[in-house]
Design a protein around this motif. Structure first.
Motif, PDB file in Angstrom:
ATOM      1  N   HIS A 135       0.860  -1.273  -0.099  1.00 40.73           N
ATOM      2  CA  HIS A 135       0.056   0.093   0.083  1.00 40.73           C
ATOM      3  C   HIS A 135       0.805   1.225   0.147  1.00 40.73           C
ATOM      4  N   SER A 136       2.351   1.155   0.027  1.00 39.28           N
ATOM      5  CA  SER A 136       3.205   2.473  -0.042  1.00 39.28           C
ATOM      6  C   SER A 136       3.511   2.940   1.318  1.00 39.28           C
ATOM      7  N   PRO A 137       4.513   3.452   1.576  1.00 37.46           N
ATOM      8  CA  PRO A 137       4.734   3.938   2.711  1.00 37.46           C
ATOM      9  C   PRO A 137       4.032   5.157   3.144  1.00 37.46           C
ATOM     10  N   GLN A 138       3.553   5.938   2.206  1.00 36.49           N
ATOM     11  CA  GLN A 138       2.777   7.050   2.316  1.00 36.49           C
ATOM     12  C   GLN A 138       1.308   6.581   2.390  1.00 36.49           C
ATOM     13  N   GLY A 139       0.859   5.143   2.314  1.00 38.16           N
ATOM     14  CA  GLY A 139      -0.478   4.791   2.215  1.00 38.16           C
ATOM     15  C   GLY A 139      -1.184   5.447   0.732  1.00 38.16           C
ATOM     16  N   PRO A 144      -1.340  -0.047 -10.464  1.00 35.16           N
ATOM     17  CA  PRO A 144      -1.356  -1.104 -11.269  1.00 35.16           C
ATOM     18  C   PRO A 144      -1.228  -2.433 -10.500  1.00 35.16           C
ATOM     19  N   GLY A 145      -1.134  -2.633  -9.181  1.00 38.72           N
ATOM     20  CA  GLY A 145      -1.113  -3.753  -8.461  1.00 38.72           C
ATOM     21  C   GLY A 145      -2.569  -3.905  -7.906  1.00 38.72           C
ATOM     22  N   GLY A 146      -3.503  -3.080  -8.027  1.00 37.12           N
ATOM     23  CA  GLY A 146      -4.686  -3.207  -7.557  1.00 37.12           C
ATOM     24  C   GLY A 146      -5.114  -2.799  -6.091  1.00 37.12           C
ATOM     25  N   TYR A 147      -3.818  -2.385  -5.502  1.00 34.97           N
ATOM     26  CA  TYR A 147      -3.950  -2.227  -4.000  1.00 34.97           C
ATOM     27  C   TYR A 147      -4.407  -0.731  -3.594  1.00 34.97           C
ATOM     28  N   PRO A 148      -5.366  -0.738  -3.051  1.00 34.57           N
ATOM     29  CA  PRO A 148      -6.024   0.705  -2.742  1.00 34.57           C
ATOM     30  C   PRO A 148      -5.267   1.634  -1.769  1.00 34.57           C
ATOM     31  N   ARG A 149      -5.520   3.005  -1.950  1.00 34.43           N
ATOM     32  CA  ARG A 149      -5.054   3.837  -1.057  1.00 34.43           C
ATOM     33  C   ARG A 149      -5.599   3.768   0.448  1.00 34.43           C
ATOM     34  N   LEU A 150      -4.941   3.724   1.231  1.00 37.98           N
ATOM     35  CA  LEU A 150      -5.342   3.365   2.741  1.00 37.98           C
ATOM     36  C   LEU A 150      -5.103   4.812   3.452  1.00 37.98           C
ATOM     37  N   GLY A 151      -4.290   5.843   3.306  1.00 40.19           N
ATOM     38  CA  GLY A 151      -4.090   6.884   4.049  1.00 40.19           C
ATOM     39  C   GLY A 151      -5.174   7.538   3.852  1.00 40.19           C
TER      40      GLY A 151
END
Length: 202
Positions: A135-139, A144-151
């Motif tokens: 989900h990336s360090p900044q959320g 492309p991977g289909g992982y949503p923003r969580l931040g």
């Protein structure tokens, strides 16, 4: 586990290439009914248990709308709302909500330290990977991977979804197998802490 993650990410990435053609302006016209629960632009839901839709990622949003429309993902409050909509209309809705700015929530400072440790480093003892890896360090997620923003997402909603993955109540979606495996290793306290942390992450 690594092979499973790699295979799923590759499959999602290839699928994502076929999407991303939504028209935000067309989607805005269809989104009026969504505002009654998710707020204008999907930014301020009327309840913490409802998700913010703004900026989550067009591919992720489209996949969820398709799953809800088909009945693969059952959400009682959404029953019938997507009936009759074409795939292009769903893509337009996804593009519209993705184009809106996420409004970050206020995290509970008492849980930030534990939540940050889980989000950034996981829990080696129980085999929980770092959320930041997908989900990336900044959320901000991984489009492309289909992982949503969580931040910025509502902590109550994130808690509800992690518990649904853990129980198997939420088992659809390209990354469901990964999320079910991760959630199965989380305690209630860890879920509460990481959900709180991401609600204020930006």
């Amino acid at each position: 586990m690594k092979k499973l993650i790699a295979g799923v990410v590759l499959g999602v990435s290839l699928t994502a290439m076929a999407h991303g053609a939504g028209d935000p302006q067309a989607g805005e016209q269809s989104a009026a009914v969504c505002a009654s629960c998710h707020g204008q632009g999907g930014q301020k839901p009327i309840m913490g248990a409802y998700p913010k839709l703004s900026g989550l990622g067009e591919n992720y949003l489209h996949d969820q709308l398709v799953a809800i429309q088909s009945g693969d993902r059952v959400i009682a409050e959404m029953t019938g709302l997507l009936d009759g909509k074409s795939d292009q209309e769903l893509q337009d809705l996804a593009a519209y909500f993705d184009s809106q700015e996420m409004i970050v929530s206020q995290a509970n400072p008492d849980l930030i330290e534990q939540g940050a440790a889980l989000y950034r480093g996981g829990n080696m003892a129980s085999g929980v990977p770092a959320c930041a890896g997908c989900h990336s360090p900044q959320g901000k997620g991984n489009e492309p991977g289909g992982y949503p923003r969580l931040g910025g997402q509502n902590a109550e909603y994130v808690t509800k979804q992690l518990k649904a993955y853990r129980s198997g109540d939420r088992a659809t979606g390209s990354n469901a197998a990964i999320m079910m495996d991760v959630a199965a290793r989380l305690t209630d306290a860890e879920i509460e802490a990481v959900a709180n942390y991401v609600s204020g992450l930006h």
